[in-house]
Structures are given as C-alpha cells and as structure tokens.
Design a protein around this motif. Structure first.
Motif, PDB file in Angstrom:
ATOM      1  N   TYR A  50       7.785 -11.679  -0.062  1.00  0.00           N
ATOM      2  CA  TYR A  50       7.345 -10.722   0.954  1.00  0.00           C
ATOM      3  C   TYR A  50       6.925  -9.401   0.304  1.00  0.00           C
ATOM      4  O   TYR A  50       6.047  -8.701   0.822  1.00  0.00           O
ATOM      5  CB  TYR A  50       8.426 -10.547   2.030  1.00  0.00           C
ATOM      6  N   THR A  51       7.501  -9.083  -0.879  1.00  0.00           N
ATOM      7  CA  THR A  51       7.041  -7.894  -1.607  1.00  0.00           C
ATOM      8  C   THR A  51       5.607  -8.094  -2.099  1.00  0.00           C
ATOM      9  O   THR A  51       4.766  -7.184  -2.000  1.00  0.00           O
ATOM     10  CB  THR A  51       7.970  -7.609  -2.794  1.00  0.00           C
ATOM     11  N   ILE A  98      -1.501  -4.502   1.883  1.00  0.00           N
ATOM     12  CA  ILE A  98      -1.835  -3.081   1.751  1.00  0.00           C
ATOM     13  C   ILE A  98      -3.085  -2.908   0.903  1.00  0.00           C
ATOM     14  O   ILE A  98      -3.945  -2.058   1.190  1.00  0.00           O
ATOM     15  CB  ILE A  98      -0.634  -2.309   1.167  1.00  0.00           C
ATOM     16  N   SER A  99      -3.219  -3.727  -0.137  1.00  0.00           N
ATOM     17  CA  SER A  99      -4.433  -3.678  -0.963  1.00  0.00           C
ATOM     18  C   SER A  99      -5.660  -3.998  -0.129  1.00  0.00           C
ATOM     19  O   SER A  99      -6.701  -3.330  -0.228  1.00  0.00           O
ATOM     20  CB  SER A  99      -4.319  -4.668  -2.123  1.00  0.00           C
ATOM     21  N   ALA A 100      -5.557  -5.042   0.714  1.00  0.00           N
ATOM     22  CA  ALA A 100      -6.684  -5.428   1.557  1.00  0.00           C
ATOM     23  C   ALA A 100      -7.017  -4.327   2.570  1.00  0.00           C
ATOM     24  O   ALA A 100      -8.190  -4.033   2.822  1.00  0.00           O
ATOM     25  CB  ALA A 100      -6.375  -6.735   2.272  1.00  0.00           C
ATOM     26  N   ASP A 101      -5.984  -3.723   3.150  1.00  0.00           N
ATOM     27  CA  ASP A 101      -6.214  -2.674   4.144  1.00  0.00           C
ATOM     28  C   ASP A 101      -6.882  -1.442   3.533  1.00  0.00           C
ATOM     29  O   ASP A 101      -7.675  -0.765   4.192  1.00  0.00           O
ATOM     30  CB  ASP A 101      -4.888  -2.270   4.795  1.00  0.00           C
ATOM     31  N   GLU A 132       0.623   0.988  -4.852  1.00  0.00           N
ATOM     32  CA  GLU A 132       1.982   0.891  -5.393  1.00  0.00           C
ATOM     33  C   GLU A 132       2.951   1.755  -4.594  1.00  0.00           C
ATOM     34  O   GLU A 132       4.065   1.326  -4.268  1.00  0.00           O
ATOM     35  CB  GLU A 132       1.988   1.312  -6.858  1.00  0.00           C
ATOM     36  N   THR A 133       2.521   2.966  -4.272  1.00  0.00           N
ATOM     37  CA  THR A 133       3.391   3.890  -3.550  1.00  0.00           C
ATOM     38  C   THR A 133       3.708   3.376  -2.151  1.00  0.00           C
ATOM     39  O   THR A 133       4.876   3.375  -1.717  1.00  0.00           O
ATOM     40  CB  THR A 133       2.731   5.274  -3.451  1.00  0.00           C
ATOM     41  N   LEU A 134       2.665   2.929  -1.430  1.00  0.00           N
ATOM     42  CA  LEU A 134       2.884   2.419  -0.076  1.00  0.00           C
ATOM     43  C   LEU A 134       3.743   1.160  -0.080  1.00  0.00           C
ATOM     44  O   LEU A 134       4.614   0.985   0.788  1.00  0.00           O
ATOM     45  CB  LEU A 134       1.543   2.139   0.606  1.00  0.00           C
ATOM     46  N   ARG A 171      -1.472 -11.787  11.158  1.00  0.00           N
ATOM     47  CA  ARG A 171      -1.875 -10.628  10.359  1.00  0.00           C
ATOM     48  C   ARG A 171      -1.552  -9.317  11.079  1.00  0.00           C
ATOM     49  O   ARG A 171      -2.396  -8.409  11.207  1.00  0.00           O
ATOM     50  CB  ARG A 171      -3.358 -10.698   9.990  1.00  0.00           C
ATOM     51  N   LEU A 172      -0.316  -9.233  11.555  1.00  0.00           N
ATOM     52  CA  LEU A 172       0.156  -8.025  12.224  1.00  0.00           C
ATOM     53  C   LEU A 172       0.383  -6.928  11.190  1.00  0.00           C
ATOM     54  O   LEU A 172       0.499  -7.206   9.992  1.00  0.00           O
ATOM     55  CB  LEU A 172       1.462  -8.316  12.966  1.00  0.00           C
ATOM     56  N   PRO A 173       0.453  -5.678  11.618  1.00  0.00           N
ATOM     57  CA  PRO A 173       0.767  -4.599  10.673  1.00  0.00           C
ATOM     58  C   PRO A 173       2.092  -4.868   9.959  1.00  0.00           C
ATOM     59  O   PRO A 173       3.029  -5.436  10.543  1.00  0.00           O
ATOM     60  CB  PRO A 173       0.854  -3.357  11.570  1.00  0.00           C
ATOM     61  N   VAL A 174       2.183  -4.434   8.704  1.00  0.00           N
ATOM     62  CA  VAL A 174       3.370  -4.737   7.904  1.00  0.00           C
ATOM     63  C   VAL A 174       4.618  -4.079   8.486  1.00  0.00           C
ATOM     64  O   VAL A 174       5.743  -4.479   8.139  1.00  0.00           O
ATOM     65  CB  VAL A 174       3.168  -4.293   6.445  1.00  0.00           C
TER      66      VAL A 174
END
Length: 489
Positions: free
Chosen positions: A76-77, A84-87, A113-115, A172-175
């Motif tokens: 999941y990490t 996040i990369s795709a977004d 990385e930060t997010l 594909r819901l928000p994380v």
C-alpha cells in the motif's frame, strides 16, 4: 506452590484440549512468579464447534493475520507512491541506490516523496491512536468474556481494512480513503488486539516452565509469516499488480476469523454479564502498573516493560534501515541480494526459537535473554562497519539468537500478574509494541541521514549501545532474585 506441584496440574508444554478438557486457572503469585491453581468448575461454555486435531491452538490465527499485514504494508506504500505520482504528473522513478547523478534534484520527485511519507504517517498514526484506546479495552474485556471473541472481532476488522483498500484501488478513490480502512481496523483493536489475545491465550494454557517457549513459538510465527509475505508480495505485484495480493490479504483475515471461531479452545471461563464499554477495563490496565499494585510488582512490571520497549525499538529501527543501507554504496546490492538479506533477518526467528529451546535446558530465562541481547549487539556492531557483502552477512549470522530476548520478557511480564489479568497485561504490551514502531521509525529514519557525513552505520552502533540498558536491567534483577532466594538456579 513450587514448579513440581504446578506441573502435576498443568502440562509441561501446551497441547490442544478436547471439548471437555479446557483447563481452569487460578491466580499467580507476583513474588514467586509461579502459578497457583485453584479449584473451579470445569468450563463447559465457550468451546469451539470443531476442536482442532493438530497440536496448535492460536498459532494459525497469528500466522494468517501477520501474513496479511506483512503483505499489505509495503504494497500500500508503493500504491500511495504510484497514485500520488500519477496525480501530480510525475513519470520518473525514485533515484537512489548507487546512483551518482550530478544533476539537480527533481523537485516533483521530492514532492511525491514528501506527500507519500505524510500520508503514510497520517494513516498509520490514525490507526494506532484508535487502536491504542480500543486494544486496552478489548484486552481487559477478554479476561472476562474469553479470548476467542476478541480474536474473531480483530480479524474481521483487519478484513474490513483490506476490503476498503480494495475498494480504493478498484474505484481509484482519493488516497485519503485509506485512512477509513485503518480506522475501521482500529475500532476493532487492529493487529495489536490479535497479538494481545494470542499471547494471553498462550499464557492461559501454559505453566511456569513452558510459557517462554510457547511465547517464542508465537513470535516464530510472526517471523515466518513476515518472511513469506515479503518474498511473495514483491514478486506478485510485479507480475499482476496490486489487486490480487490484497484479495489474498482479505482471504487470510477472513480465514483467521473463521479458524478462531471454529477451532480455538477458550482458555478462560466466560462471564456473560461482562460489559464491553466499561471504564473498569481501562482501570484494570492502569492498576497493573500503579503504585498500589499487589506485592510491589508495579516496579518490576515497569522495568521489564522498559526493557521490552528498548529491545523492540532497536529491532524495528534497524530493520527499517537495512534495505537502504544495502542499496547504497559501498555495498550496492541488487534485488536478489536484498531478498537474501531479508530472508536472513527473518531466519533469526527460527534460529532463536531453537537456541532458546536448547539453552533453557541449562540456563535460566534471564541469562538466555542476555545471550540474545549479546547476539544482537554483536550483529549491530559488525553491520555498522560492514563495507563488503561477506561482512554484512556475517552480521546477519551473528544475529542468530537476537529474537530470544523478547519472548523471555513477555513471559516474565506474564508471570507477574494473575491469570485474570493476562488480557489486560498483553493489551498494554501490544500498545508498547505499537509505540515502539512509531518511535523507531521517527528516531532511526531521522538519525540515518543526519549522521551520514560522520558514520554511515551510526544508527546500528547507537542501537547496540542502547541494548546495553536492558541487558543491565535484566542481569541486575536476576542477581537480586538469586540473592533473595539462594536455592534458585
């Protein structure tokens, strides 16, 4: 009552009980750390519908729950990173290992990385804080109603977490929805409730001599499950993506809940009048460590809990850094060697189990724990200066007895409390273990980059020095016990 009297009533080693052979346990003396069994009515309620024919009890539950957890955590990490990369429109890959790129750092990569790190922290912290309150409630409650209801409830909660994760991936819901899954798991006790109930069940069904080995068997289940999950998860994700591994995690948790309901024998007499939502459950945990604790056991509980905290913090903290240490110069390991290193780490659970069994024949548990800490210290010292593959694996080899100390500490804590308090005790120990994970992640991961210019392996050296504290405490307490009881070996 001495050990010879105890062994006449309780089995030397745990064996599963038939439907009419559930043991009845009395109280524990905090001073002698031996079991005092009182006559109670034979337990007729709370029996499993199908007694397990195999010589196991809660081991399959712990194995399946740990396998599911170890399978999900890294995946999941990685999913967070990819989403996040795709977004953000980042199409690169993480730089690292032995790359010596002289170009400027990628600002978008740093943002990813930060997010990812922040969302990982929010999700884990949310689940931990919720579980911290609930697991102490459930642990004490299990002393009244039994271990099986807590096992079933916690495994169902872990299954709900996996189901939410699958829903997020499919739709594909928000994380941020991952947090809902962790909160649902936390409401039912999270994995810490499984730990508390399993170790409490082992304490219920073992005597003074056999308890440490029973606890060590459960810890070996944790190690083997973690090793298998780490091997399977990475290869499966590369082959088929994220969805199918999470279906397996869901199935494992449901299987664990079903097994607990059908096959695990109840180890305490259920009290049908016990309420779940009662302040008395949290008070029971606080009374264990309070200044008014019976027989002055509070001080010893605090000292052993401190030892457990330091040992597990070093275990978690060093484990977080091994892969990063191996990927970078001068080792520059590839995926294959990293996999071998991970397997070597987890093999220490099995080698420690065997070593514990052999050493118990001639040494007291306290000295076995100190030898385990010495093994861990030697391994960390070698790894802190490892510059070659041979030296790194030498460190892993010296680690062969490192996991012998934690089952001894759990067993010593268990012997200091009554059988009616085992659930409350192991719930508090599970909370300490959760705190170890948070502290280790923050401290060791911050220390590693900060000390790179001075000494790359400094966090491992720091961990080795830190382990001298529990070794000193355990040795001092054992010497005091010997002086108080000259006939003790």
């Amino acid at each position: 009552m001495d050990d010879s009297d105890t062994s006449a009533i309780l089995p030397e080693e745990f064996t599963p009980y038939s439907a009419d052979e559930i043991p009845d346990l009395g109280s524990v003396s905090a001073d002698s750390e031996t079991v005092d069994v009182q006559n109670k009515p034979t337990l007729r309620s709370g029996r499993p519908p199908f007694p397990c024919p195999l010589p196991v009890s809660v081991e399959p539950v712990l194995f399946l729950a740990m396998f599911s957890l170890a399978l999900q955590m890294p995946l999941y990490t990685q999913y967070l990173w990819d989403r996040i990369s795709a977004d953000l429109g980042y199409n690169g890959t993480k730089s690292g290992g032995c790359g010596n790129s002289s170009g400027p750092p990628d600002e978008l990569e740093k943002e990813v990385e930060t997010l990812t790190a922040h969302w990982n922290l929010y999700i884990n912290l949310g689940g931990f804080l919720m579980g911290l309150f609930v697991v102490t409630l459930l642990g004490s409650w299990s002393d009244r109603v039994g271990r099986r209801p807590v096992l079933v409830l916690a495994c169902v909660g872990l299954a709900l977490q996996a189901a939410v994760y699958l829903t997020v991936m499919y739709l594909r819901l928000p994380v941020a929805w991952f947090l809902l899954g962790r909160l649902l798991s936390g409401i039912t006790g999270d994995f810490n409730a499984v730990l508390a109930a399993c170790f409490a069940h082992a304490a219920d069904t073992s005597n003074h001599r056999g308890r440490t080995f029973r606890v060590a068997m459960l810890e070996a289940c944790l190690g083997v499950a973690g090793m298998l999950a780490s091997i399977i998860g990475g290869k499966w994700r590369r082959a088929q993506g994220y969805i199918n591994p999470f279906w397996l995690a869901l199935a494992c948790n449901l299987a664990a809940a079903l097994y607990a309901y059908l096959f695990v024998p109840e180890s305490v007499t259920p009290d049908t009048s016990a309420r779940l939502f009662s302040r008395e459950h949290h008070r029971a945990v606080l009374r264990l460590y309070g200044p008014q604790s019976r027989g002055g056991r509070g001080a010893r509980l605090w000292l052993y809990a401190l030892c457990f905290f330091l040992v597990v913090t070093v275990h978690f903290g060093s484990r977080d850094l091994y892969v990063l240490y191996e990927l970078s110069a001068p080792l520059c390991w590839g995926p294959e060697l990293v996999g071998y290193g991970s397997a070597a780490q987890h093999l220490s659970y099995l080698s420690s189990l065997l070593g514990l069994r052999v050493l118990q024949q001639c040494l007291d548990d306290s000295w076995v724990a100190i030898l385990g800490l010495a093994s861990n210290i030697a391994a960390l010292l070698v790894i802190s200066v490892a510059s070659t593959t041979v030296l790194m694996f030498t460190g892993y080899g010296l680690n062969f007895l490192s996991m012998a100390s934690t089952p001894v500490l759990r067993s010593k804590l268990s012997r200091l409390v009554d059988p009616s308090e085992q659930g409350a005790l192991f719930a508090s120990v599970a909370c300490v273990e959760g705190m170890c994970s948070l502290v280790a992640t923050g401290a060791f991961n911050s220390m590693y980059p900060a000390t790179l210019p001075v000494m790359k392996g400094f966090p491992f050296l720091f961990g080795a020095i830190l382990l001298l504290i529990p070794a000193s405490i355990i040795g001092t307490m054992r010497c005091r016990e010997v002086r108080a009881a000259p006939g003790t070996s």
